[in-house]
Design a protein around this motif. Sequence first.
Motif, short mmCIF file in Angstrom:
data_model
loop_
_atom_site.label_atom_id
_atom_site.label_comp_id
_atom_site.label_asym_id
_atom_site.label_seq_id
_atom_site.Cartn_x
_atom_site.Cartn_y
_atom_site.Cartn_z
N ARG A 1 -3.92 9.81 -10.85
CA ARG A 1 -4.54 10.95 -10.32
C ARG A 1 -3.68 11.68 -9.49
NH1 ARG A 1 -8.13 8.39 -7.15
NH2 ARG A 1 -7.10 8.84 -5.13
N ARG A 2 -2.45 11.10 -9.05
CA ARG A 2 -1.45 11.80 -8.35
C ARG A 2 -0.43 12.15 -9.21
NH1 ARG A 2 1.62 9.56 -4.87
NH2 ARG A 2 1.53 11.61 -3.53
N GLY A 3 -0.55 12.02 -10.35
CA GLY A 3 0.42 12.66 -11.18
C GLY A 3 1.87 11.89 -11.31
N LEU A 4 1.87 10.98 -11.09
CA LEU A 4 3.12 9.86 -11.12
C LEU A 4 3.41 9.84 -12.89
CD1 LEU A 4 2.50 6.98 -8.58
CD2 LEU A 4 3.42 9.49 -8.33
N GLY A 5 4.73 9.48 -12.98
CA GLY A 5 5.19 9.42 -14.30
C GLY A 5 5.07 8.35 -15.16
N GLY A 6 4.73 7.26 -14.12
CA GLY A 6 4.71 5.97 -14.99
C GLY A 6 5.27 4.75 -14.33
N THR A 7 5.05 3.65 -14.71
CA THR A 7 5.14 2.25 -13.78
C THR A 7 5.91 1.28 -14.98
OG1 THR A 7 3.19 2.39 -12.64
CG2 THR A 7 4.28 0.26 -12.49
N ASP B 1 0.88 -1.31 -0.20
CA ASP B 1 -0.03 -0.22 -0.16
C ASP B 1 0.97 1.26 -0.10
OD1 ASP B 1 -2.67 -1.49 0.16
OD2 ASP B 1 -2.07 -1.81 2.35
N TYR B 2 1.88 1.38 -1.11
CA TYR B 2 2.80 2.31 -1.03
C TYR B 2 2.52 3.48 -2.05
CZ TYR B 2 3.31 -0.10 -5.45
OH TYR B 2 2.78 -0.62 -6.63
N ILE B 3 1.35 3.33 -2.66
CA ILE B 3 1.46 4.41 -3.76
C ILE B 3 1.29 5.81 -3.36
CG2 ILE B 3 -1.21 3.95 -3.97
CD1 ILE B 3 1.20 4.25 -6.91
N ASP B 4 0.71 6.02 -2.10
CA ASP B 4 0.52 7.51 -1.76
C ASP B 4 1.95 8.11 -1.02
OD1 ASP B 4 -2.35 7.94 -1.80
OD2 ASP B 4 -2.52 6.22 -0.63
N ASP B 5 2.76 7.14 -0.90
CA ASP B 5 4.28 7.84 -0.83
C ASP B 5 5.34 8.18 -1.90
OD1 ASP B 5 3.78 7.33 1.90
OD2 ASP B 5 4.46 5.38 1.82
N VAL B 6 4.70 7.77 -2.99
CA VAL B 6 5.52 8.06 -4.28
C VAL B 6 5.23 9.49 -4.68
CG1 VAL B 6 5.94 7.45 -6.76
CG2 VAL B 6 5.15 5.60 -4.80
N PRO B 7 6.34 10.40 -5.02
CA PRO B 7 6.17 11.73 -5.15
C PRO B 7 5.64 11.84 -6.71
CG PRO B 7 8.57 11.16 -5.20
CD PRO B 7 7.70 10.04 -4.66
N PRO B 8 4.93 12.85 -6.93
CA PRO B 8 4.31 13.26 -8.32
C PRO B 8 5.44 13.27 -9.33
CG PRO B 8 3.21 14.66 -6.91
CD PRO B 8 4.71 14.01 -6.15
N GLY B 9 5.22 12.77 -10.24
CA GLY B 9 6.43 12.74 -11.55
C GLY B 9 7.46 11.60 -11.49
N ALA B 10 7.47 10.94 -10.23
CA ALA B 10 8.37 9.87 -10.08
C ALA B 10 7.95 8.75 -11.00
CB ALA B 10 8.52 9.34 -8.62
N ILE B 11 8.69 7.71 -11.19
CA ILE B 11 8.48 6.47 -11.97
C ILE B 11 8.30 5.29 -10.97
CG2 ILE B 11 9.10 4.74 -13.77
CD1 ILE B 11 8.42 7.80 -14.88
N VAL B 12 7.23 4.68 -10.81
CA VAL B 12 7.37 3.38 -9.76
C VAL B 12 7.83 2.32 -10.60
CG1 VAL B 12 5.71 1.93 -8.69
CG2 VAL B 12 5.05 4.44 -9.12
#
Length: 219
Positions: free
Chosen positions: A99-105, A65-76
């Motif tokens: 929705r949080r604006g992550l850069g991709g996975t 349940d890590y997704i809310d800790d990833v900063p916007p723009g980062a790649i998971v």
Amino acid sequence: MTNDKRNVERASKLDTATLSDALDKLGIAGQCHRIKARSTDFRLAGRAWTLKYGPASNPPGTVGDYIDDVPPGAIVVLDNAGRVDATVWGDILTEIAHRRGLGGTVINGVCRDVALCLKLGYPVFSRDHWMRTGKDRVQVEATNIPVNIGEARVQPGDILRGDADGVIVIPREHEDAVLDTAETIQHAEDAIREACRGGTRLDEARQQFKYHQLQTRGK
């Protein structure tokens, strides 16, 4: 603009083929073997936020349940050891990441619920996709540690660039050299194209701009 952001922007303007040639010229392993976009329209460029999975214990641990800790723009960046029998990414994660604006996975393994990432245009790169859950099959071992993605080492903060040809990892300690080299290669290839459009023979243009040495190490 900080150098961190500037280099991500520089990487975003280069395709993975050119970056791959630059890595070869510098003797750096950064091509993620067999990691492909779920859509050839997907593009990503950003810094890695890493997570490593292992086989589930008994009783099993969480898939994460890590997704809310990833900063916007980062790649998971998810390392599931290349497993293709259990997924570690699905529609809930896609929706929240988008929705949080992550850069991709990027996944060393498989994802599922591909229809939603296609609908949202959220870039997911993986070995393949399949529907069987990773719950009770794999569990989180650690986050923000070095991981392996398609035989390439990824450390937290490394730049990842993905497009229709796959994914490239640019190690932080070498990113200036890789980007400088890739830009030089790109300029030479653009010059070759322009010369040929003006009527120059391809072999002559390649010789003029030293095409055959562009990717050769130490030349």
